[in-house]
Design an enzyme around this catalytic site. Structure first.
Site, PDB file in Angstrom:
ATOM      1  N   LYS A 226     -37.055  30.174 -27.030  1.00  0.00           N
ATOM      2  CA  LYS A 226     -36.466  31.191 -26.154  1.00  0.00           C
ATOM      3  C   LYS A 226     -37.589  31.973 -25.489  1.00  0.00           C
ATOM      4  CE  LYS A 226     -36.185  34.987 -26.330  1.00  0.00           C
ATOM      5  NZ  LYS A 226     -36.723  36.395 -26.270  1.00  0.00           N
TER       6      LYS A 226
ATOM      7  N   THR B 246     -42.611  37.310 -25.407  1.00  0.00           N
ATOM      8  CA  THR B 246     -41.309  37.437 -26.068  1.00  0.00           C
ATOM      9  C   THR B 246     -40.776  36.047 -26.115  1.00  0.00           C
ATOM     10  OG1 THR B 246     -40.951  39.615 -25.213  1.00  0.00           O
ATOM     11  CG2 THR B 246     -39.066  38.552 -26.186  1.00  0.00           C
TER      12      THR B 246
ATOM     13  N   ASN C 129     -36.469  42.695 -13.950  1.00  0.00           N
ATOM     14  CA  ASN C 129     -37.294  43.594 -14.745  1.00  0.00           C
ATOM     15  C   ASN C 129     -37.163  45.058 -14.363  1.00  0.00           C
ATOM     16  OD1 ASN C 129     -38.758  42.063 -16.812  1.00  0.00           O
ATOM     17  ND2 ASN C 129     -39.252  40.806 -15.034  1.00  0.00           N
TER      18      ASN C 129
END
Lengths: 405, 405
Positions: free
Chosen positions: A179, A190, A400
């Site tokens: 992911k 991340t 974002n």
């Protein structure tokens, strides 16, 4: 937006590894946000973690537990990264491990926790603990696709890869999920990756494979140059296949390694293809470098240049921006007359300027594709490094700028 | 878009410096795209140039000429950077200098050429040469505002600063202009700055001032991390004021230096305020560093983080992204418990996590402003460095995706 078709495979189950999925309602009610990997006692685990100094509490705890015991469970939550949470964060991660340990009848050090999501909010421990019964209720070997969805955050699609490979008389299975879509950069982001095989692999070799394969795949992708506090990529070997233990001297090793490498690359590339706002999958291939460091410096400088990335978004063969990025990469005494830059198979730069046979039409033809290779031959040595990235689009800004709202 | 009001001042003329402006039609017919600075023979010039290894032909030639003779003319064109143009680019820049030298009756080495605009296209020498009569027809000391407009490329507004300062019994004048809006980063960018004073300054001191003041202003701003091939920032001292020569021991030096510094900073900040798509003017202030290098590493990592920059655009006090950027800046053994991060006067991070007294409302109040300071105290030493940047908006993508079309 994402590059290319969604390609979640039909996963091959990995003997000795069962998956449980639950909804803890961490960010949104009903969303699957907790995934549990249950590993047979024969399993061995190795991994790599973020190099961000502000590493998250679960990273600290996973490192610690991994050094103390053979893991029996991986516990993953999305929606909250438990990062920037100080001492409380560590206690919260421990509480989740303890709860799972109690329910499963193992020791807390046999649990590895992983969290991804927003930074700096306290982990909702009670929600996660409340979801554990559901996660443990129906662990099965065939829930990989559900697990791939269960670890998603800003991902627009689940990511997985799977292989069956004959090693002599024995067949080995490899399945993995990953992911990540933003804050992706070398040394993890991340980004979470979980790769499992039923092979039996000697512990030190397992760590070597986890390090080397992670380095050349997950640590060579970048969306935006940001490195997350939470990244981890774990390699699990359940040891349940019928063959012998694989050691550094095993004749089966090259084939196993090759299969694992292709899974690592597929999972890492899937993250780039799903990069926030991505419309292009871009390979930056630096050859002829005198050292690995300078090859990576050049590759990342090009990969991170907002001007190169917006030109890619616009399908604009603006080779001057590539040239400028190479020139500012910090490599001393570049031989500007010797180096060559290619876009696909079209030479852009030669003899210190635009290649004589370059034409805008030829550059444009390459740029119009969804998969683009920028190749830079520094003509200084024999080192080669490859980095994968995507373009920089309006959607990146939108995603974002609105992530927390 | 740009941050704050347009503030082009009423320029004070600098005795000994006359300006000529012309239209060469390089990119668009009728646009003023050639500017000539004519310097009195008493003038001295020093400067700093891009560190990009693919530096443009005019940079190479200006460096060479500066080493050989005292400049009498600066010749600036926009619309074409004459970069990535190889040996031909150098010949083209030389041809322009030669043409101006012939018209003005000086030697070609007394001309410093500057170019800015698109990279990799051949310089339209004939157009520039044809515009020289217009540029030389009416040189005047009062054409600074026209010159500020004449050097613009993607700038949305002209940039200038001007001062009159009493040095004992003598008054010294300083005026300057700058340009640049993208590809701006330390060590210069598609950034040009021309600062002139009528003071008489000893040659070595002039170079010291040009280097030190440029380092702390133009080399501390970044829009997008990209460094142009063409940057230059020149300091001219015409020597026409009535006072004595300023040397390193002159009692007048501190005051002169202070005035020059404020002009350098104002011109550099104007570039950030006009950064491509900018809606925020952001100061990154790193204190408590053990070395200049680590202070700059932290400052630039935060300043270049697309995640921090998009959060700034969204006025989102997403302090986790700032923390993550500090953590990945490559500073070894950061003391995570000691360091502090502030947004304006609001403490975000203390004791390794979110400050206890932080609230989203307080963070939001700071973020809503147009001028934002992110202060990071590393608590490791006494070094301080400041960098200025802007946010990352949809308009940045639009501007750079459409620049050549």
């Amino acid at each position: 937006m994402a590059v290319g078709p969604e390609t979640l495979p039909e996963f091959h189950p990995v003997a000795g590894l069962r998956l449980g999925i639950a909804s803890a309602g961490i960010k949104r009610p009903g969303r699957k946000d907790v995934v549990v990997f249950e590993l047979a006692p024969s399993s061995r685990v190795a991994g790599i973690f973020t190099k961000n100094q502000f590493c998250a509490a679960p990273v600290t705890l996973s490192r610690r537990h991994l050094a103390e015991a053979a893991p029996r469970y991986l516990l993953i939550n999305t929606g909250n990264a438990n990062a920037g949470t100080g001492a409380r964060g560590l206690r919260d991660a421990e509480a989740c491990c303890q709860a799972l340990a109690n329910s499963a009848g193992v020791r807390d050090v046999e649990i590895l926790p992983f969290s991804t999501g927003v930074i700096g909010e306290p982990l909702p421990v009670q929600k996660i603990v409340s979801a554990l019964p559901e996660a443990l209720a129906d662990p099965r070997e065939d829930r990989w696709a559900e697990a791939a969805r269960g670890i998603m955050t800003t991902d627009t699609r689940p990511k997985g890869a799977t292989r069956k490979v004959a090693l002599g008389d024995h067949t080995v299975t490899i399945s993995g999920i990953s992911k990540g879509a933003g804050m992706i950069r070398p040394n993890m982001a991340t980004m979470l990756g979980f790769i499992a095989t039923d092979a039996r692999i000697a512990p030190e070799l397992l760590q070597t494979l986890a390090s080397e394969l992670g380095e050349k795949s997950f640590n060579r992708i970048t969306i935006d140059g940001d490195t997350s506090t939470n990244d981890a990529c774990m390699l699990v070997a359940t040891g349940q296949y019928s063959g012998p233990e694989i050691t550094p001297d095993s004749p089966q090793l090259p084939k196993l390694r090759e299969a694992l490498e292709s899974v690592y690359l597929e999972l890492a590339h899937a993250i780039v293809r799903d990069g926030e706002g991505a419309t292009k999958f871009v390979t930056i291939d630096v050859t002829g470098a005198a050292s690995q460091q300078e090859a990576l410096d050049v590759a990342y400088t090009v990969a991170h240049s907002p001007l190169v990335k917006t030109a890619l978004f616009a399908s604009d063969p603006n080779w001057g921006r590539i040239l400028a990025a190479v020139g500012r990469a910090g490599v001393e005494n570049l031989d500007l007359e010797a180096l060559e830059i290619y876009l696909g198979d079209v030479c852009l730069v030669r003899n210190g300027g635009r290649a004589e046979d370059y034409s805008e039409a030829r550059g444009q033809a390459v740029m119009n594709g969804e998969e683009i290779t920028i190749a830079i031959d520094l003509k200084r040595g024999n080192v080669r490094e490859t980095v994968w990235t995507c373009d920089f689009s309006h959607d990146y800004v939108t995603i974002n700028a609105e992530y927390r709202t």
